[in-house]
Design an enzyme around this catalytic site. Sequence first.
Site, short mmCIF file in Angstrom:
data_model
loop_
_atom_site.label_atom_id
_atom_site.label_comp_id
_atom_site.label_asym_id
_atom_site.label_seq_id
_atom_site.Cartn_x
_atom_site.Cartn_y
_atom_site.Cartn_z
N SER B 12 0.86 -1.18 0.00
CA SER B 12 0.00 0.00 0.00
C SER B 12 0.90 1.23 0.00
O SER B 12 1.88 1.27 -0.76
CB SER B 12 -0.94 -0.06 1.21
OG SER B 12 -1.85 1.00 1.19
N HIS B 39 -2.80 -1.39 -3.16
CA HIS B 39 -3.92 -0.45 -2.96
C HIS B 39 -3.76 0.70 -3.95
O HIS B 39 -2.67 1.24 -4.13
CB HIS B 39 -3.89 0.10 -1.52
CG HIS B 39 -4.20 -0.96 -0.51
ND1 HIS B 39 -4.02 -0.78 0.84
CD2 HIS B 39 -4.67 -2.23 -0.65
CE1 HIS B 39 -4.38 -1.88 1.48
NE2 HIS B 39 -4.77 -2.77 0.61
N ASP B 132 -4.38 -4.27 6.33
CA ASP B 132 -4.73 -5.25 5.30
C ASP B 132 -3.47 -6.07 5.03
O ASP B 132 -2.37 -5.53 4.93
CB ASP B 132 -5.18 -4.50 4.03
CG ASP B 132 -5.70 -5.45 2.96
OD1 ASP B 132 -6.15 -6.56 3.31
OD2 ASP B 132 -5.67 -5.06 1.78
#
Lengths: 272, 191
Positions: B12, B39, B132
């Site tokens: 991310s 992401h 995540d």
Amino acid sequence: MILFEIQYSDLQTFTSILIHHNLNIKGLRDIHVFNLIQKLLHHYKFHNTETLFERLNTNPDLIQTCREMLCMTTGEFFRDISLWIQLKTITKKLSAKDNINILFPRIATGEELYSLLIFLQEHHLLEKTTIHATEICSYVLEQAKRATYALKTLENSHKIYQEIGFSQPLLEYFDVSGNVATLKPYLTANCFFSVQSIENILPHSTEYDIIWYRNQLIYWEQKTAEKHLTQITQNLKKGGYLILGYTENLDIYPIVSNFELVSFEDKIYTKK
Amino acid sequence: MTLENIVVVGGSAGSFPIMNVLLSQIPKDFYPPVILCLHRLKNVRHGFAEALNLRTNIRVIEPQDKEVIKPNHIYLAPANYHLLIDYDYTFAFSASEPVRYSRPSIDVLFMSAAAVFGDKVTAILLSGANTDGTDGMYAVHKKGGKTIVQDPTTCTVETMTSSAIKNIPLQHILPPDKIIPTLISLMPKNY
């Protein structure tokens, strides 16, 4: 952190139980069956699949939860900007028609359906349009029919909405009360809602000008997806439009020969 | 062509420059498929794969629904969908709710990879600003797969990697320049 042990054989057992209880998920892709089992185990805090299967057989509430979970494709207002921009190119053709019939199966939480209604209104097409909107769960359908959303959701969508280039602010189409907004009722005046079975996506034998089937084929095995596409093809007018999601690809289905591509990028097809 | 091993990579905030470096180090004959879940902005479809392709030896592509996963390919999760691996070794997608505010979600990809490929998965987690990836790494670990995490001290944002390290007994915590050599060493001979 809990990780549930789910065997491949559990997928078949789970599917059989649901079919036995009139929820026919035959043809749902294995990994989505796996995820559904996982979600149920989390939701009910069961420790293993045996407990889940036993409860599914004894408690109808669990079957209803499964049905609701199967509807949980999260909608967004004006998801995929380029699609809405591309759709403008077909509005001229639609304007020439006396009336427009649209089928919108599986509306889930409703945002995409209501985005379409706003789009049609912006292009002066809503008045002559009839929309059949369906979902497999009456509870989810009733929730979607309320067309009430958090104000924040709409505010987040406003930038996307502006980029598409509409004349009125998005909130003009909603009645705002506190921190929620409800779609103005005149927009749904020609919208007919009904519950559909999972297998039969067509509520009527009407021929449609547009069938909106975005992000539905992704959940089904190829054979089942083909059955859905056969129903769609039979009920789409010649020259009518089929709208899919942008990761979906009609090329892998034999039925593609019945269609011409309007936009590969946005998966808009027209029936030959 | 048989598919025995698979590599999944998640990242991310701060992972993009690292990912570019890693991709440049993957040899062009690297056999196992590599699946990237980064992401990204949900409404920006283009430019991401193109930017990753600037330095890679194997072209990065975004798969379509039901596409067969092929060896010697690098795949990137498209914007605003969860990417999953199905039991028939094809890609599946989901438009269900974001997981830890993320769609695509690293957890969703990694958990499906663990379910389908079991101990044949190697999972790599890079820099990121939320948690995540932790559940996904745990799933891979529990199934006997291999786990590599970017050393948090080298991350632009360490939340993601620190969360994984805190919750899972990971096998390899490495600076970026050691990740691909280690990955290659973990693969069977001739991949």
